[in-house]
Design a protein around this motif. Structure first.
Motif, short mmCIF file in Angstrom:
data_model
loop_
_atom_site.label_atom_id
_atom_site.label_comp_id
_atom_site.label_asym_id
_atom_site.label_seq_id
_atom_site.Cartn_x
_atom_site.Cartn_y
_atom_site.Cartn_z
N ARG A 88 61.81 -0.67 19.70
CA ARG A 88 61.45 0.75 19.82
C ARG A 88 61.40 1.23 21.27
NH1 ARG A 88 56.96 2.64 15.44
NH2 ARG A 88 57.48 1.22 13.76
N LYS A 89 60.93 0.35 22.15
CA LYS A 89 60.69 0.78 23.54
C LYS A 89 61.87 0.50 24.45
CE LYS A 89 55.72 -0.07 23.07
NZ LYS A 89 54.54 -0.80 23.61
N HIS A 90 62.96 -0.04 23.91
CA HIS A 90 64.10 -0.38 24.75
C HIS A 90 65.26 0.58 24.46
CE1 HIS A 90 61.76 -4.16 24.40
NE2 HIS A 90 62.10 -4.32 25.68
N ALA A 91 65.34 1.59 25.28
CA ALA A 91 66.32 2.64 25.05
C ALA A 91 67.76 2.13 25.11
CB ALA A 91 66.13 3.76 26.08
N ALA A 92 67.99 1.10 25.93
CA ALA A 92 69.35 0.60 26.12
C ALA A 92 69.96 0.09 24.84
CB ALA A 92 69.36 -0.49 27.18
N ILE A 93 69.15 -0.50 23.98
CA ILE A 93 69.67 -1.08 22.74
C ILE A 93 69.34 -0.21 21.53
CG2 ILE A 93 67.63 -2.49 22.23
CD1 ILE A 93 69.49 -4.68 21.26
N ARG A 139 65.42 -3.54 9.88
CA ARG A 139 64.03 -3.09 9.99
C ARG A 139 63.31 -3.84 11.11
NH1 ARG A 139 60.02 -4.30 5.07
NH2 ARG A 139 60.71 -6.38 5.68
N TYR A 140 63.50 -5.17 11.15
CA TYR A 140 62.85 -5.98 12.18
C TYR A 140 63.30 -5.55 13.58
CZ TYR A 140 62.17 -9.95 15.28
OH TYR A 140 61.85 -10.73 16.37
N LEU A 141 64.61 -5.38 13.77
CA LEU A 141 65.14 -5.04 15.09
C LEU A 141 64.70 -3.65 15.53
CD1 LEU A 141 68.75 -6.50 14.82
CD2 LEU A 141 66.85 -7.41 16.17
N LEU A 142 64.68 -2.70 14.61
CA LEU A 142 64.28 -1.34 14.97
C LEU A 142 62.81 -1.29 15.40
CD1 LEU A 142 66.18 0.60 12.17
CD2 LEU A 142 66.59 0.81 14.64
N ILE A 153 61.35 4.64 10.33
CA ILE A 153 61.21 4.06 11.67
C ILE A 153 62.07 4.82 12.68
CG2 ILE A 153 61.65 1.98 13.06
CD1 ILE A 153 61.11 0.34 10.51
N ILE A 154 63.29 5.16 12.26
CA ILE A 154 64.18 5.92 13.16
C ILE A 154 63.59 7.29 13.46
CG2 ILE A 154 66.46 6.97 13.36
CD1 ILE A 154 67.56 4.66 11.67
N GLU A 155 63.08 7.96 12.45
CA GLU A 155 62.50 9.30 12.65
C GLU A 155 61.25 9.24 13.53
OE1 GLU A 155 61.82 10.92 8.83
OE2 GLU A 155 63.94 11.10 8.31
N GLU A 156 60.43 8.19 13.35
CA GLU A 156 59.22 8.05 14.16
C GLU A 156 59.57 7.89 15.63
OE1 GLU A 156 57.23 4.71 12.53
OE2 GLU A 156 56.68 5.72 10.65
N ARG A 157 60.59 7.13 15.91
CA ARG A 157 61.00 6.90 17.31
C ARG A 157 61.54 8.17 17.93
NH1 ARG A 157 62.86 6.65 21.76
NH2 ARG A 157 63.55 4.80 22.92
N VAL A 158 62.32 8.91 17.13
CA VAL A 158 62.88 10.15 17.64
C VAL A 158 61.78 11.15 17.96
CG1 VAL A 158 64.37 12.09 17.11
CG2 VAL A 158 65.06 9.80 16.46
#
Length: 590
Positions: free
Chosen positions: A485-490, A478-481, A585-590
């Motif tokens: 959020r703004k770093h597409a590479a990771i 959760r912390y890492l996601l 969190i994953i859905e929000e980023r997508v």
């Protein structure tokens, strides 16, 4: 024997040369003397022993009375004044070699119920005998010290400060008497050092004997003793005083760095290491390191040229020895020595090359064993604190490799949770640095997560048993996601790891919740309908056993089973709430 007959025998002894006295004469003399002692006629015996014209008789046969006299004094049934005086006189005029043999035998035959009193009395009389031995004094001193320490080692070491003050069995009194016993010989060494650097065989032998005495004292009783200085006390305890004096003697005999550092860093075949150096047990050196670096005894004269990392590296062998024992006092000393050695390393700078040394790996495993299996709670807690401190002293590369190693070698959920929490903290710390070493960023971080964020047994993982590991894994994800959020590479790699982990975890959660929910309903129904019937007819044995945390619940009361099941359901709800948040969190980023 009639008085006139005794007078005739004594007169004959006075006129007989020593070499002409027969075994029967010796036996008769001892019988007469022992009878006087047994009947309480020690004053009469003293008069005979000190009479000038009887000195030849006493010199020839008197030493045989020593054992009986010593036992009489230790027994304390009568005033020991006259017996003490007889012993003192015999010590002065009898053959020194015979006296030493008898006194050493008395040490070995000490009554287990009177060790302290006997040993202290014997030390008082062995010392003047040694002074009469001339060239054989040093080996005789070595024999005496070994015999004394062997008996003193049988006395239990006080566990608490109160026991030490009471000193019911006399260990503290014996240690104090030992210091008094060796002081004249220590002064001999000091006097020689004041004259110049040249040494003789006698002086080297004396140093060796005193060194052996000190090293044996470090191993016992000091390794088992409570040596911490009390904050509210102005006086040191007897055993701490003993430790201080032992360190003072060592400073006279040999440089402390040679004892501590030279031995473990050189191979046993190194010509610079004497056989005597090899004979000193590592446990003694471990106690020496503890007294120096933890209790700071003699620290004011210790050279400041050794780097903290070097000191830590040298102390690791001693730490490993102390932690590997089952004794609480040894483990505490090992943990304290580890803490102080780590604290001397001011920066997080332990390189991975140092970490990969065999002894570091061994100590880590021992620490983990204490954290997991030690039955004493405060030792488990302290071991965890030391483990965390060690982690904090590693550089980035060392942390990365250490975390990966521990996750692979340890199967304990609690240990895994500690490592996962440290990974999160390290990522957070690295993000605040202007120039990070990169070991907890991007590709290297993803590589580490693949090895650490997982369920050991897949869908069949016991979630309740592994609760700590699962919760820390979810918190880390959760912390890492959120952070990345703004770093597409990771981000993409993080999502893959999270989705794979959650997919397996959901299967586990579904199976576990279903099982424990069913069991909880069954238990509540049985409690409501059949509680009285089970209690009166079948008892608790009729309840069906269940497995939780690899332990059977069948032996628990219904109330205890209910509590465990309720706890399991709440735990699974917490896990599921974290899973839902990660998916959001994953859905929000997508």
């Amino acid at each position: 024997m009639e008085v006139n007959q005794l007078d005739d025998v004594i007169q004959r002894w006075r006129t007989t040369r020593e070499k002409d006295l027969k075994a029967e004469d010796h036996e008769l003399f001892l019988n007469i003397g022992r009878t006087c002692i047994a009947q309480g006629d020690s004053a009469q015996l003293l008069d005979f022993i000190t009479e000038e014209k009887n000195q030849g008789i006493v010199r020839s046969m008197g030493s045989g009375l020593l054992g009986t006299l010593i036992k009489e004094v230790v027994r304390k049934e009568r005033d020991p004044q006259h017996c003490d005086a007889v012993i003192t006189h015999l010590i002065q005029i009898c053959n020194a070699d015979e006296l030493l043999d008898i006194l050493l035998k008395e040490i070995d035959d000490t009554d287990p119920d009177a060790v302290a009193d006997t040993i202290i009395l014997l030390m008082q009389h062995i010392q003047p005998v040694l002074s009469r031995l001339g060239d054989s004094k040093v080996p005789a001193l070595g024999l005496a010290l070994r015999s004394l320490q062997r008996q003193i080692a049988m006395l239990p070491v006080p566990y608490s400060r109160k026991q030490e003050q009471e000193d019911k069995l006399g260990l503290c009194r014996c240690c104090t008497a030992l210091l008094t016993f060796v002081q004249p010989f220590v002064q001999e060494v000091k006097s020689h050092d004041a004259k110049g650097p040249e040494t003789t065989g006698y002086e080297e032998g004396l140093r060796t004997v005193l060194l052996n005495f000190c090293m044996e004292s470090l191993r016992g009783p000091l390794l088992e003793a409570q040596l911490e200085r009390e904050a509210d006390s102005t006086q040191n305890s007897p055993l701490r005083n003993f430790a201080t004096e032992i360190m003072s003697i060592l400073l006279v005999i040999q440089p402390l760095p040679k004892l501590l550092f030279y031995y473990p860093l050189k191979g046993r075949e190194d010509s610079g290491i004497t056989k005597q150096d090899q004979a000193h047990p590592t446990e003694s050196r471990a106690c020496l390191a503890y007294l120096l670096f933890v209790q700071l005894i003699a620290m004011e004269v210790f050279p400041a040229v050794f780097s903290p990392v070097f000191v830590l590296q040298c102390n690791m062998e001693y730490i490993n020895i102390l932690l590997s024992r089952k004794d609480e006092s040894w483990i505490l000393k090992g943990l304290d020595l580890y803490v102080k050695s780590l604290e001397r390393v001011l920066d997080s700078s332990l390189p991975v090359q140092l970490l990969e040394l065999r002894v570091f790996h061994s100590v880590s495993q021992v620490l983990l064993t204490i954290m997991i299996d030690c039955p004493i709670q405060h030792l488990r807690v302290k071991a965890l604190v030391v483990f965390q401190l060690f982690i904090e002293k590693l550089n980035g590369e060392a942390k990365h490799k250490f975390f990966r190693c521990i996750m692979k070698t340890s199967q304990h959920a609690g240990v895994h949770s500690v490592i996962l929490k440290n990974i999160k903290n390290q990522v957070e710390h690295s993000s605040k640095l202007e120039h990070s070493d990169g070991w907890f960023e991007r590709t290297l971080l993803i590589s580490l997560l693949k090895d650490t964020v997982s369920l050991p047994q897949g869908p069949e993982t016991d979630l309740l048993h592994g609760m700590d590991r699962v919760m820390e894994s979810l918190n880390l994800l959760r912390y890492l996601l959120i952070k990345e959020r703004k770093h597409a590479a990771i981000w993409t790699d993080l999502c893959k790891i999270a989705e794979s982990y959650i997919k397996t975890l959901r299967v586990c959660l579904s199976m576990s919740k279903s099982y424990y929910g069913t069991e909880l309903k069954r238990l509540q129904e049985e409690k409501r309908i059949k509680a009285r019937e089970f209690k009166e007819t079948y008892g608790e044995k009729s309840m069906r056993p269940m497995m939780v945390k690899n332990e059977k619940l069948g032996g628990m009361s219904p109330e205890a089973q209910d509590k465990v099941l309720q706890c399991a359901i709440v735990t699974y709800d917490l896990m599921e709430s974290l899973v839902v948040r990660i998916e959001e969190i994953i859905e929000e980023r997508v």
